[in-house]
Design a protein around this motif. Structure first.
Motif, PDB file in Angstrom:
ATOM      1  N   GLN A  84      12.314   6.679   2.624  1.00 17.43           N
ATOM      2  CA  GLN A  84      11.973   7.767   1.706  1.00 17.43           C
ATOM      3  C   GLN A  84      10.613   8.378   2.015  1.00 17.43           C
ATOM      4  N   LEU A  85       9.837   7.724   2.882  1.00 19.21           N
ATOM      5  CA  LEU A  85       8.529   8.244   3.262  1.00 19.21           C
ATOM      6  C   LEU A  85       8.658   9.254   4.400  1.00 19.21           C
ATOM      7  N   ASP A  86       7.696  10.161   4.483  1.00 15.78           N
ATOM      8  CA  ASP A  86       7.542  10.967   5.687  1.00 15.78           C
ATOM      9  C   ASP A  86       6.865  10.076   6.722  1.00 15.78           C
ATOM     10  N   ARG A  87       7.584   9.750   7.787  1.00 16.55           N
ATOM     11  CA  ARG A  87       7.099   8.779   8.775  1.00 16.55           C
ATOM     12  C   ARG A  87       6.834   9.474  10.108  1.00 16.55           C
ATOM     13  N   VAL A  88       5.668   9.180  10.670  1.00 16.04           N
ATOM     14  CA  VAL A  88       5.293   9.730  11.967  1.00 16.04           C
ATOM     15  C   VAL A  88       4.802   8.587  12.848  1.00 16.04           C
ATOM     16  N   GLY A  89       5.276   8.550  14.086  1.00 18.35           N
ATOM     17  CA  GLY A  89       4.813   7.570  15.056  1.00 18.35           C
ATOM     18  C   GLY A  89       4.148   8.274  16.225  1.00 18.35           C
ATOM     19  N   TYR A 122       0.815  -1.215   0.000  1.00 14.54           N
ATOM     20  CA  TYR A 122       0.000   0.000   0.000  1.00 14.54           C
ATOM     21  C   TYR A 122       0.851   1.269   0.000  1.00 14.54           C
ATOM     22  N   LEU A 123       2.175   1.107  -0.048  1.00 14.59           N
ATOM     23  CA  LEU A 123       3.080   2.252   0.011  1.00 14.59           C
ATOM     24  C   LEU A 123       3.626   2.651  -1.357  1.00 14.59           C
ATOM     25  N   ASN A 124       3.334   1.875  -2.373  1.00 17.70           N
ATOM     26  CA  ASN A 124       3.864   2.164  -3.704  1.00 17.70           C
ATOM     27  C   ASN A 124       3.383   3.531  -4.198  1.00 17.70           C
ATOM     28  N   GLY A 125       4.328   4.406  -4.471  1.00 16.22           N
ATOM     29  CA  GLY A 125       4.002   5.732  -4.968  1.00 16.22           C
ATOM     30  C   GLY A 125       3.485   6.689  -3.911  1.00 16.22           C
ATOM     31  N   LYS A 126       3.524   6.279  -2.647  1.00 11.63           N
ATOM     32  CA  LYS A 126       3.014   7.124  -1.568  1.00 11.63           C
ATOM     33  C   LYS A 126       4.141   7.933  -0.936  1.00 11.63           C
ATOM     34  N   GLN A 127       3.744   8.942  -0.164  1.00 14.95           N
ATOM     35  CA  GLN A 127       4.734   9.854   0.406  1.00 14.95           C
ATOM     36  C   GLN A 127       4.760   9.874   1.926  1.00 14.95           C
ATOM     37  N   SER A 128       3.675   9.416   2.576  1.00 10.78           N
ATOM     38  CA  SER A 128       3.619   9.595   4.030  1.00 10.78           C
ATOM     39  C   SER A 128       2.864   8.452   4.695  1.00 10.78           C
ATOM     40  N   ILE A 129       3.252   8.182   5.946  1.00  8.98           N
ATOM     41  CA  ILE A 129       2.588   7.141   6.725  1.00  8.98           C
ATOM     42  C   ILE A 129       2.604   7.524   8.199  1.00  8.98           C
ATOM     43  N   LEU A 130       1.509   7.236   8.869  1.00  8.81           N
ATOM     44  CA  LEU A 130       1.363   7.458  10.309  1.00  8.81           C
ATOM     45  C   LEU A 130       1.147   6.110  10.973  1.00  8.81           C
TER      46      LEU A 130
END
Length: 243
Positions: free
Chosen positions: A54-59, A30-38
């Motif tokens: 390479q993603l903007d990652r937030v925990g 589900y991350l293909n071509g995506k930019q951010s994940i929480l």
């Protein structure tokens, strides 16, 4: 009672056998071509730190002590102390995850509805929400008065389960014995309360919050139907409608 500070220090040693790689394997498509994940309820960040850099990652986690440990694993991730049922961030995400049965700590229908609503508001259009929960079968069969134990190099623990007052709920009462430098053991006690809901309830509440439920499966097998003895149920929901 063990403090969160003490538990945070022990957490990774106690969770040594958690299948973080399997959660990652489920998330990556589900991350293909995506930019951010929480990542919600990220704990000490073991799963979050595995996410592509390479993603903007937030925990996000409720425990500052857990996030202090997480910070040491990957300081490039943004670690934030928040209650996921009252999430309030100034950003939206392509993907939001909540794994390791963290959703089962949301024990009322009202709070679960709040959580789904806040997740919806923090997703980009067409964004995906992935989470897992204990099944009703697991709650009533594997957590019905059972006792478990384990031992690592520095910690021995006993884990007792007792049914809670509410339907499909459980108390986890744990005693930890940690090896001190002088060779003696120190005891900590910790109690957790979890609750789950029937599969149909989660689906209905997701749809009420304008999610499209794309997939429901069991025990890390995306092709496995939901059988009676399934232990962990996974949900994949997508934000489709504008509010």
């Amino acid at each position: 009672m063990m403090t969160y500070e003490a538990f945070a220090v022990l957490y990774d040693e106690l969770m040594y056998d958690q299948p973080y790689d399997k959660w990652l394997e489920l998330t990556v498509p589900y991350l293909n071509g995506k930019q951010s994940i929480l990542d919600l309820a990220c704990g000490t960040g073991s799963f979050t730190a595995l996410l592509p850099k390479q993603l903007d990652r937030v925990g996000v986690d409720l425990s500052e002590d857990m996030l202090t440990v997480a910070q040491t694993k990957d300081p490039s991730i943004q670690w934030l102390v928040q209650d996921m049922t009252a999430l309030e961030l100034d950003m939206t995400f392509d993907v939001i995850t909540c794994f390791c049965d963290s959703m089962n700590y949301v024990t009322t229908e009202e709070d679960l509805n709040k959580l789904f609503s806040h997740v919806y508001m923090h997703l980009e259009e067409d964004g995906v929400f992935l989470f897992d929960v204990h099944s009703v079968w697991k709650m009533t069969n594997l957590f019905d008065g059972q006792t478990y134990s384990d031992e690592t190099e520095h910690v021995t623990y006993l884990w007792q389960t007792e049914p809670g007052e509410e339907e499909n709920s459980v108390y986890h009462d744990m005693s930890f014995f940690t090896l001190e430098e002088d060779g003696r053991y120190r005891r900590f006690d910790e109690s957790h309360y979890q609750r789950t809901f029937p599969l149909e309830f989660y689906i209905e509440l997701l749809e009420t919050n304008q999610f499209t439920v794309e997939k429901v499966f069991a025990d890390f097998n995306t092709d496995r139907p939901i059988e009676e003895d399934a232990e962990r149920i996974f949900y994949v929901a997508r934000k489709k409608c504008k509010r």
